[in-house]
Design an enzyme around this catalytic site. Structure first.
Site, short mmCIF file in Angstrom:
data_model
loop_
_atom_site.label_atom_id
_atom_site.label_comp_id
_atom_site.label_asym_id
_atom_site.label_seq_id
_atom_site.Cartn_x
_atom_site.Cartn_y
_atom_site.Cartn_z
CB CYS A 1 -1.06 -0.25 1.12
SG CYS A 1 -2.45 0.78 0.66
CG HIS B 1 -3.44 -3.56 3.55
ND1 HIS B 1 -2.21 -3.24 4.23
CD2 HIS B 1 -4.10 -2.66 2.96
CE1 HIS B 1 -2.41 -1.78 4.07
NE2 HIS B 1 -3.54 -1.39 3.47
CD GLU C 1 -1.14 -6.27 5.44
OE1 GLU C 1 -0.75 -6.47 4.18
OE2 GLU C 1 -1.26 -4.93 5.70
#
Ligand code: GLN
Length: 529
Positions: free
Chosen positions: A378, A503, A505
């Site tokens: 990002c 993202h 994650e």
């Protein structure tokens, strides 16, 4: 029939109620039950999206685009579930719903009050997974005794009254402090905390004590007597080096069987310590071969700010049978470049605001020039674009309009849809979006698919006007959302140099390794390049 497990906390905050709840959930899942978890946060913010990471740690983003407490990340990673708006609640959001209904005239002239209107809304949300799951684990944030937590405790009391006792199990997590001078663990704070809970009318069925030292039988008897639970339902949660050890610690104390007995349910599957989950935990990030990863961010001192990235890297390392040593460096640190050169890979995570941007850009330049594998997430990707624009495309002072609104080269600009947005909360480009990946690219070799879906949380994007010049300088856009929004940028002639607007994650769990983190570590280990 759905069963409900309530988790409250006492004495201090940060006792790991989320991890304890998720660990219980994991055990019950291993027993064959369908489990979901719901978080209730008593603060007035509608969601944590506008909070400073120092206040709240990482903001987790659900697939349906809700900015949520980081505990939801723990739920997803432990239970491999996909959380949504239904899994996260705050006082702010609950009051907003009730006040909106009042404005619409839904209460037929009644006086709208905490009891019953707010508590009714809370109880409705307790039951959001009714019939879809065998067990709902409900975590009440904050600490017993907090003024703002009272409506939630009251709702738990009413819920116990209105439902069958056999369908509800209440756990209170507390702290047993160790007094060094006296060489003693103390039960008094737990007694007071349980008293406070009982004053409200909530009677715990189990006490879980966070403790540095094992609790002996006489202390358990004392807690049992004063807190009105049986001795076997006094459970210790010793500090462990790894959160994934907690399910086994609870299993060893038969917590799963005690809960199932009380809820009158029978295990559907035999579990034992050689089942795959426990086996995997044994090896988690525990190998001799080490891979060093530098995370360059603004909140280097605050691990919780990058919790999902930390976990994703360790999960991926475990899969590759190596240990990830993660070093957090402040982008404002003077010896940043010297430090990152000692690492095998560099990751620049997401973030907001101008502070520390120059350090991030320098770190990216260093990773590019020294051929250190790099992943930008990002804001990390946006900084990568700024770095390439300034240093390779020679667009002097190229910038994001987030940091310099008057820049001659706005290589990162605000999304069109964001231009007229006035309110900050919940208004970013949030949640899951599909993007299409070009073949014969690093991105394609990572995902092995031309279409992916990842979660987003941003207002700015790569300015399409500069894509030509970026590509001429060697930075290629290899994925777009609907052919319009750039999603992935990567560089050839480098072992691994990639940035993603989303993202990743938020899409890895303990048993679902995310390919981008895996490939970053492989590149760091020089595997496959
Ligand atoms: N501040 C940047 C944006 O809003 C990046 C956000 C992020 O990293 N999550 O686009």
């Amino acid at each position: 029939m759905t069963k409900y497990i309530f988790i409250t906390g006492g004495v201090v905050s940060s006792l790991g109620k989320g991890i304890s709840g998720a660990s219980i959930g994991k055990l019950l899942q291993l027993h064959g039950f369908k489990v979901n978890m719901i978080k209730f946060d008593p603060y007035i913010n509608v969601d944590p999206g506008t909070m400073n990471p120092y206040q709240h740690g990482e903001v987790f983003v659900t697939k349906d685009g809700i900015e949520a407490d980081l505990d939801l990340g723990t739920y997803e990673r432990f239970l491999n579930i996909c959380t949504s708006k239904a899994n996260t609640n705050t006082s702010g959001d609950i009051y907003k719903t009730v006040i909106t209904k009042e404005r619409k005239g839904c209460y037929n002239g009644e006086t709208v009050q905490v009891i019953p209107h707010i508590t009714d809304e809370i109880k409705k949300r307790f039951m959001v997974f009714k019939n879809d799951y065998d067990i709902s684990i409900i975590e009440i944030g904050g600490t017993v005794g907090d003024i703002e937590g009272l409506p939630f405790m009251e709702a738990v009391r009413q819920f116990q009254l209105e439902n069958n006792k056999k369908d509800i199990f209440s756990i209170h997590v507390t702290l047993m402090p160790y007094i060094k001078g006296a060489h003693e663990l103390k039960t008094k704070p737990t007694q007071h905390s349980v008293n406070k809970l009982r004053e409200i009318g909530v009677l715990p069925d189990m006490i879980m004590c966070r403790t540095e030292y094992s609790i002996n039988i006489s202390l358990k008897q004392k807690i049992s007597l004063f807190c009105n639970v049986s001795v076997e339902n006094v459970i210790e949660i010793l500090d462990v080096p790894l959160i994934y050890y907690i399910p086994k610690a609870l299993y060893n104390q038969k917590v799963d069987f005690l809960i199932m007995k009380s809820l009158n349910i029978k295990s559907k599957k035999r579990i034992n310590i050689s089942c795959p989950w426990f086996k995997k935990v044994k090896t988690y990030n525990k190998f001799n071969k080490i891979v060093k990863i530098a995370i360059v961010g603004k909140y280097a001192g605050l691990r919780d700010a990058y919790k999902s990235i930390d976990e994703s890297l360790k999960i991926a390392a475990t899969e590759l049978k190596v240990k990830a040593e993660i070093y957090y460096f402040s982008s404002e640190d003077k010896s940043l470049l010297k430090n990152i050169e000692k690492c095998n890979a560099v990751l620049v995570p997401g973030g907001f605001g101008n502070r520390g941007i120059d350090g991030k850009i320098k770190a990216i330049q260093c990773a590019r020039e020294k051929k250190i594998p790099f992943l930008g997430i990002c804001l990390g990707m946006q900084c990568m674009v700024i770095e390439v624009s300034r240093n390779l495309a020679k667009l002097t002072d190229a910038n994001s309009t987030e940091f310099d609104n008057t820049t001659k080269y706005p290589v990162i600009k605000i999304l069109d849809k964001q231009k007229n947005i006035k309110y900050k909360g919940g208004t970013m480009r949030l949640g899951s979006y599909k993007s299409q990946i070009k073949k014969n690219t690093l991105a394609y070799s990572i995902y092995k698919s031309t279409e992916i879906e990842e979660r987003h949380r941003h207002r700015y994007e790569i300015n399409p006007k500069f894509i030509d010049i970026l590509e001429k300088s060697g930075l290629f856009i290899t994925a777009y959302c609907n052919g319009v929004l750039p999603e992935i940028a990567e560089m050839k002639n480098h072992p691994f140099f990639i940035g993603v607007q989303f993202h990743p994650e938020f899409n890895s769990s303990f048993i679902r390794v995310h390919p981008i983190f895996k490939r970053l570590i492989m590149a760091a280990l020089k595997i496959g390049i």
